[in-house]
Design an enzyme around this catalytic site. Structure first.
Site, PDB file in Angstrom:
ATOM      1  CB  THR A  52      -4.825   8.012  -1.116  1.00 12.83           C
ATOM      2  OG1 THR A  52      -4.259   7.185  -2.063  1.00 12.83           O
ATOM      3  CG2 THR A  52      -5.937   7.402  -0.467  1.00 12.83           C
TER       4      THR A  52
ATOM      5  CB  CYS B 205      20.534  -0.637   5.731  1.00 12.37           C
ATOM      6  SG  CYS B 205      21.241  -2.268   5.724  1.00 12.37           S
TER       7      CYS B 205
HETATM    8  N1  ASP Z   1      -0.991   6.474  -5.323  1.00 11.80           N
HETATM    9  C1  ASP Z   1      -1.543   7.423  -4.700  1.00 11.80           C
HETATM   10  C2  ASP Z   1      -0.375   8.613  -4.663  1.00 11.80           C
HETATM   11  O1  ASP Z   1       0.599   8.428  -4.116  1.00 11.80           O
HETATM   12  C3  ASP Z   1      -1.114   6.620  -3.204  1.00 11.80           C
HETATM   13  C4  ASP Z   1      -1.478   7.774  -2.186  1.00 11.80           C
HETATM   14  O2  ASP Z   1      -1.929   8.883  -2.090  1.00 11.80           O
HETATM   15  O3  ASP Z   1      -1.333   7.342  -0.765  1.00 11.80           O
HETATM   16  O4  ASP Z   1      -0.697   9.609  -5.280  1.00 11.80           O
END
Ligand code: ASP
Length: 342
Positions: free
Chosen positions: A15, A280
């Protein structure tokens, strides 16, 4: 005057480096240059930053053993030329990658900091900017002239964790990671406070050793009420299966009926290693606590103590590739090799 630190920034995707595709309305990975464009201050940062980018950058769902070895080899290639590493990585599998890297890099004497973000770096309110800048600062930090945190870590929001102790637990908020069974190695506020007592420092002057092999004939089995013997039987009969990380209830408990235990015993007698970790997220497996846990122990199941599933899976992949000696494997699985067990 102090020498400027040099940091290698490795961009794998995720992301942090995504942009909105106006055609599809979906987030797609962009080239690293776009991150630099979004963050021109990167190039003006006090440490000297070198960059390496995965081509193409990938969502972390695509990352596995092959890329972990590639990352380890990149660390090896630059090891003598830089003071530390920052790896930009998707959050979804970051805890697995950080765990895997911790095992692949023995005698690590420099920081390898994984970070990413919940919002792409170009967006308003992005957490990527803070995460990246603080990770670079941590990778460059020294104590008495030596790296402050010579470990594989995950930095997110304001906390630095030992990588093989982390789990992604939050899809929504900026504090996406937790390390329930080990304290943070540093916390970032106005200052970055290092928790030196919790950091593993290398003994002596051992040379970095990079491993290049992982054996992924491993599976995760999550126990649930209603699970059937038929399912267990076909699961354990998976062709080539060598080890199973079994996620059990509470302190390491599972059904004790013969329909369950006999399948476990058959698998163990075929040479399959079964490692018991808890569903857990806080606390440790203790197979002596209840009869149910004791039955598993008697059936030959090994305790994963307070290991995360991510650490357990990658540790077994690593160990299976290093030795086929069952006694040695059992000992190593049960001992802490990179601070992954208490
Ligand atoms: N789908 C993305 C990834 O893991 C999510 C992220 O980067 O937060 O590449």
């Amino acid at each position: 005057m102090q020498n400027r630190s040099t940091i290698l920034l490795i961009y794998t995707g995720g992301t942090i480096g995504m942009e909105l595709n106006p055609g599809t309305g979906k987030l797609t990975p962009v080239n690293f240059e776009n991150i630099s464009r979004e963050m021109p201050e990167l190039m003006r940062f006090d440490p000297d930053i070198k960059t390496v980018s995965f081509s193409p950058p990938v969502d972390s769902s695509e990352i596995g053993p092959e890329m972990w070895v590639r990352l380890a080899e990149t660390v090896e290639e630059y090891y003598d030329r830089v003071d530390g590493f920052v790896i930009l990585h998707g959050t979804d599998t970051m805890a697995y990658s950080a765990s895997a890297l911790s095992f692949l890099l023995e005698n690590l004497g420099k920081p390898v900091i994984f970070t990413g973000s919940q919002l792409p770096i170009g967006m308003l309110r992005t957490d990527g900017r803070e995460n990246l800048i603080t990770s670079i600062e941590i990778a460059a930090a020294k104590i008495n002239g030596a790296p402050a945190v010579p470990e594989v870590c995950v930095f997110f929001q304001n906390k630095l964790f030992r990588g093989n102790r982390t789990t992604k637990y939050n899809v929504e908020y900026f504090n996406a990671f937790r390390s329930e069974n080990y304290p943070p190695l540093a916390e970032a506020g106005i200052n970055i406070e290092f928790n030196y007592h919790a950091v593993n420092y290398p003994y002596g002057d051992k040379k970095l050793k990079v491993y290049r092999e992982l054996d992924n004939n491993v599976a995760i089995l999550k126990i649930f009420p209603g699970i059937t013997g038929k399912l267990l039987s076909s699961f354990f009969s998976t062709d080539g299966l060598k080890a199973v990380v079994m996620e059990t209830y509470g302190a390491g408990n599972a059904p004790t009926g013969s329909w369950f235990i006999s399948e476990v015993e058959k698998a163990v007698s075929r040479g399959i290693f079964i490692l018991n970790v808890s569903q857990c997220t806080t606390g440790s497996v203790d197979m002596n606590k209840y009869t149910t846990g004791r039955r598993l122990q008697e059936a030959g199941v090994l305790s994963g103590y307070d290991m995360t599933t991510e650490a357990a899976v990658t540790k077994i992949m690593f160990l299976l590739a290093q030795t086929s000696n069952a006694k040695e494997l059992r000992t190593l699985i049960n001992s802490s090799i990179r601070g992954e067990i208490k």
